[in-house]
Design a protein around this motif. Structure first.
Motif, PDB file in Angstrom:
ATOM      1  N   GLU A   1       0.970  -1.244  -0.197  1.00  0.00           N
ATOM      2  CA  GLU A   1       0.035  -0.026   0.077  1.00  0.00           C
ATOM      3  C   GLU A   1       0.875   1.364  -0.018  1.00  0.00           C
ATOM      4  N   GLN A   2       0.213   2.427  -0.409  1.00  0.00           N
ATOM      5  CA  GLN A   2       0.843   3.635  -0.428  1.00  0.00           C
ATOM      6  C   GLN A   2       1.088   4.070   0.869  1.00  0.00           C
ATOM      7  N   ILE A   3       2.076   4.692   1.370  1.00  0.00           N
ATOM      8  CA  ILE A   3       2.554   5.197   2.670  1.00  0.00           C
ATOM      9  C   ILE A   3       2.342   6.754   2.881  1.00  0.00           C
ATOM     10  N   ARG A   4       1.622   7.142   3.562  1.00  0.00           N
ATOM     11  CA  ARG A   4       1.450   8.601   4.152  1.00  0.00           C
ATOM     12  C   ARG A   4       2.561   8.859   4.972  1.00  0.00           C
ATOM     13  N   SER A   5       3.415   9.856   4.565  1.00  0.00           N
ATOM     14  CA  SER A   5       4.777  10.122   5.302  1.00  0.00           C
ATOM     15  C   SER A   5       5.247  11.526   5.242  1.00  0.00           C
ATOM     16  N   PHE A   6       6.196  11.807   6.214  1.00  0.00           N
ATOM     17  CA  PHE A   6       6.822  13.042   6.321  1.00  0.00           C
ATOM     18  C   PHE A   6       8.005  12.991   6.822  1.00  0.00           C
ATOM     19  N   ILE A   7       8.884  13.900   6.678  1.00  0.00           N
ATOM     20  CA  ILE A   7      10.292  13.933   7.464  1.00  0.00           C
ATOM     21  C   ILE A   7      10.283  15.114   8.478  1.00  0.00           C
ATOM     22  N   ALA A   8      10.787  14.527   9.840  1.00  0.00           N
ATOM     23  CA  ALA A   8      10.623  15.450  10.833  1.00  0.00           C
ATOM     24  C   ALA A   8      11.737  15.327  11.861  1.00  0.00           C
ATOM     25  N   PHE A   9      11.756  16.196  13.022  1.00  0.00           N
ATOM     26  CA  PHE A   9      12.351  16.068  14.279  1.00  0.00           C
ATOM     27  C   PHE A   9      11.303  15.755  15.194  1.00  0.00           C
ATOM     28  N   ASP A  10      11.429  14.759  16.034  1.00  0.00           N
ATOM     29  CA  ASP A  10      10.484  14.542  17.185  1.00  0.00           C
ATOM     30  C   ASP A  10      10.723  15.474  18.341  1.00  0.00           C
ATOM     31  N   ILE A  11       9.948  15.572  19.156  1.00  0.00           N
ATOM     32  CA  ILE A  11       9.949  16.261  20.513  1.00  0.00           C
ATOM     33  C   ILE A  11      10.096  15.480  21.343  1.00  0.00           C
ATOM     34  N   GLN A  12      11.517  15.014  22.283  1.00  0.00           N
ATOM     35  CA  GLN A  12      11.619  14.192  23.147  1.00  0.00           C
ATOM     36  C   GLN A  12      11.840  14.658  24.499  1.00  0.00           C
ATOM     37  N   ASN A  13      11.668  15.837  24.841  1.00  0.00           N
ATOM     38  CA  ASN A  13      11.830  16.482  25.929  1.00  0.00           C
ATOM     39  C   ASN A  13      10.518  16.334  26.779  1.00  0.00           C
ATOM     40  N   GLU A  14      10.443  15.728  27.704  1.00  0.00           N
ATOM     41  CA  GLU A  14       9.058  15.636  28.448  1.00  0.00           C
ATOM     42  C   GLU A  14       8.613  16.784  29.247  1.00  0.00           C
ATOM     43  N   ASN A  15       9.486  17.691  29.661  1.00  0.00           N
ATOM     44  CA  ASN A  15       9.119  18.919  30.522  1.00  0.00           C
ATOM     45  C   ASN A  15       8.573  19.800  29.401  1.00  0.00           C
ATOM     46  N   LEU A  16       9.232  19.848  28.177  1.00  0.00           N
ATOM     47  CA  LEU A  16       8.684  20.709  27.104  1.00  0.00           C
ATOM     48  C   LEU A  16       7.465  20.241  26.463  1.00  0.00           C
ATOM     49  N   ILE A  17       7.260  19.048  26.438  1.00  0.00           N
ATOM     50  CA  ILE A  17       5.980  18.507  26.189  1.00  0.00           C
ATOM     51  C   ILE A  17       4.879  18.608  27.032  1.00  0.00           C
ATOM     52  N   ASN A  18       5.103  18.613  28.360  1.00  0.00           N
ATOM     53  CA  ASN A  18       3.978  19.303  29.353  1.00  0.00           C
ATOM     54  C   ASN A  18       3.885  20.575  29.453  1.00  0.00           C
ATOM     55  N   ARG A  19       4.834  21.487  29.111  1.00  0.00           N
ATOM     56  CA  ARG A  19       4.309  22.994  28.873  1.00  0.00           C
ATOM     57  C   ARG A  19       3.611  23.058  27.857  1.00  0.00           C
ATOM     58  N   ILE A  20       3.739  22.173  26.667  1.00  0.00           N
ATOM     59  CA  ILE A  20       2.808  22.387  25.483  1.00  0.00           C
ATOM     60  C   ILE A  20       1.463  21.820  26.018  1.00  0.00           C
ATOM     61  N   ALA A  21       1.383  20.999  26.567  1.00  0.00           N
ATOM     62  CA  ALA A  21       0.146  20.352  27.073  1.00  0.00           C
ATOM     63  C   ALA A  21      -0.625  21.453  27.959  1.00  0.00           C
ATOM     64  N   SER A  22       0.112  21.985  28.639  1.00  0.00           N
ATOM     65  CA  SER A  22      -0.436  23.112  29.756  1.00  0.00           C
ATOM     66  C   SER A  22      -0.965  24.211  28.747  1.00  0.00           C
ATOM     67  N   VAL A  23      -0.436  24.594  27.851  1.00  0.00           N
ATOM     68  CA  VAL A  23      -0.747  25.584  26.789  1.00  0.00           C
ATOM     69  C   VAL A  23      -2.216  25.256  26.040  1.00  0.00           C
ATOM     70  N   GLN A  24      -2.145  24.036  25.790  1.00  0.00           N
ATOM     71  CA  GLN A  24      -3.295  23.175  25.147  1.00  0.00           C
ATOM     72  C   GLN A  24      -4.422  23.389  25.887  1.00  0.00           C
ATOM     73  N   LYS A  25      -4.153  23.264  27.243  1.00  0.00           N
ATOM     74  CA  LYS A  25      -5.339  23.100  28.231  1.00  0.00           C
ATOM     75  C   LYS A  25      -6.036  24.754  28.262  1.00  0.00           C
ATOM     76  N   LEU A  26      -5.145  25.497  28.232  1.00  0.00           N
ATOM     77  CA  LEU A  26      -5.585  27.222  28.354  1.00  0.00           C
ATOM     78  C   LEU A  26      -6.263  27.446  27.151  1.00  0.00           C
ATOM     79  N   LEU A  27      -5.569  26.874  25.961  1.00  0.00           N
ATOM     80  CA  LEU A  27      -6.348  27.382  24.461  1.00  0.00           C
ATOM     81  C   LEU A  27      -7.919  26.702  24.694  1.00  0.00           C
ATOM     82  N   MET A  28      -8.188  25.445  25.247  1.00  0.00           N
ATOM     83  CA  MET A  28      -9.486  24.975  25.305  1.00  0.00           C
ATOM     84  C   MET A  28     -10.528  25.954  26.211  1.00  0.00           C
TER      85      MET A  28
END
Length: 198
Positions: A15-42
């Motif tokens: 099958e065809q593969i939907r794909s992209f090239i990227a850098f992952d975010i692997q810093n848990e503290n940073l991910i948590n800060r993003i999640a906090s902002v997402q809650k405020l956005l909601m």
């Protein structure tokens, strides 16, 4: 040059593969800060679909649907990219395409934006040579939410405007990944097919 991870890939896939090239975010503290902002956005009550924190990444190049055979060709192109591991600072909120018509809420990139653009500009002509459609524009960012309708748009825009300088933190960009995106009603699932670190 070394391969930091050969990835999960079945050569027998047809099958065809939907794909992209990227850098992952692997810093848990940073991910948590993003999640906090997402809650405020909601809390603006805007009609938003949040990107799952585990799926947040920095897209260098969306490839669309490619064949299984193309995976190895794209990987060979990735291995030709020249970069050294660098720091990325995530700072600020914004929207695409405009504040009058917000469709995407993003976290901005300050430090490291030039290196990300260089990687894109190295990849682009080589990917075009493989037959992929050109993508001339690159904006370094992380998508953290998508706007589904205009409900409470002004509250959303006001929040984003007040947080244009919000500091999320820093990450190290050291491994470029070719990712597979599988869509479902529960949201996308991303799988690493190939990884390259210089």
């Amino acid at each position: 040059m070394r391969e930091c991870y050969k990835g999960i890939f079945e050569s027998k896939m047809s099958e065809q593969i939907r794909s992209f090239i990227a850098f992952d975010i692997q810093n848990e503290n940073l991910i948590n800060r993003i999640a906090s902002v997402q809650k405020l956005l909601m809390q603006t009550n805007a009609d938003l679909k949040l990107v799952a924190p585990k799926n947040i990444h920095i897209t260098i190049r969306f490839l669309g649907l490619i064949s299984p055979e193309m995976v190895d060709k794209v990987y060979e192109v990735m291995k030709k990219v020249k970069f050294v591991p660098f720091n990325i600072q995530l700072q600020g909120l914004g929207v695409f395409p405009t504040v009058n018509y917000p469709r995407v809420v993003w976290a901005g990139i300050t430090l490291g934006a030039a290196q990300l653009r260089s990687i894109f500009e190295q990849l682009e002509p080589m990917l075009h040579d493989l037959g992929l459609a050109p993508e001339p524009e690159f904006n370094a960012h992380l998508t953290i939410a998508r706007v589904s309708s205009g409900a409470n748009k002004q509250r959303l825009v006001d929040f984003v405007t007040r947080h244009q300088e919000y500091e999320f933190g820093n990450i190290k960009a050291n491994c470029l990944r070719l990712k597979r995106s599988q869509l479902s009603a529960m949201g996308p699932t991303y799988t690493t097919l190939k990884e390259y670190s210089p």
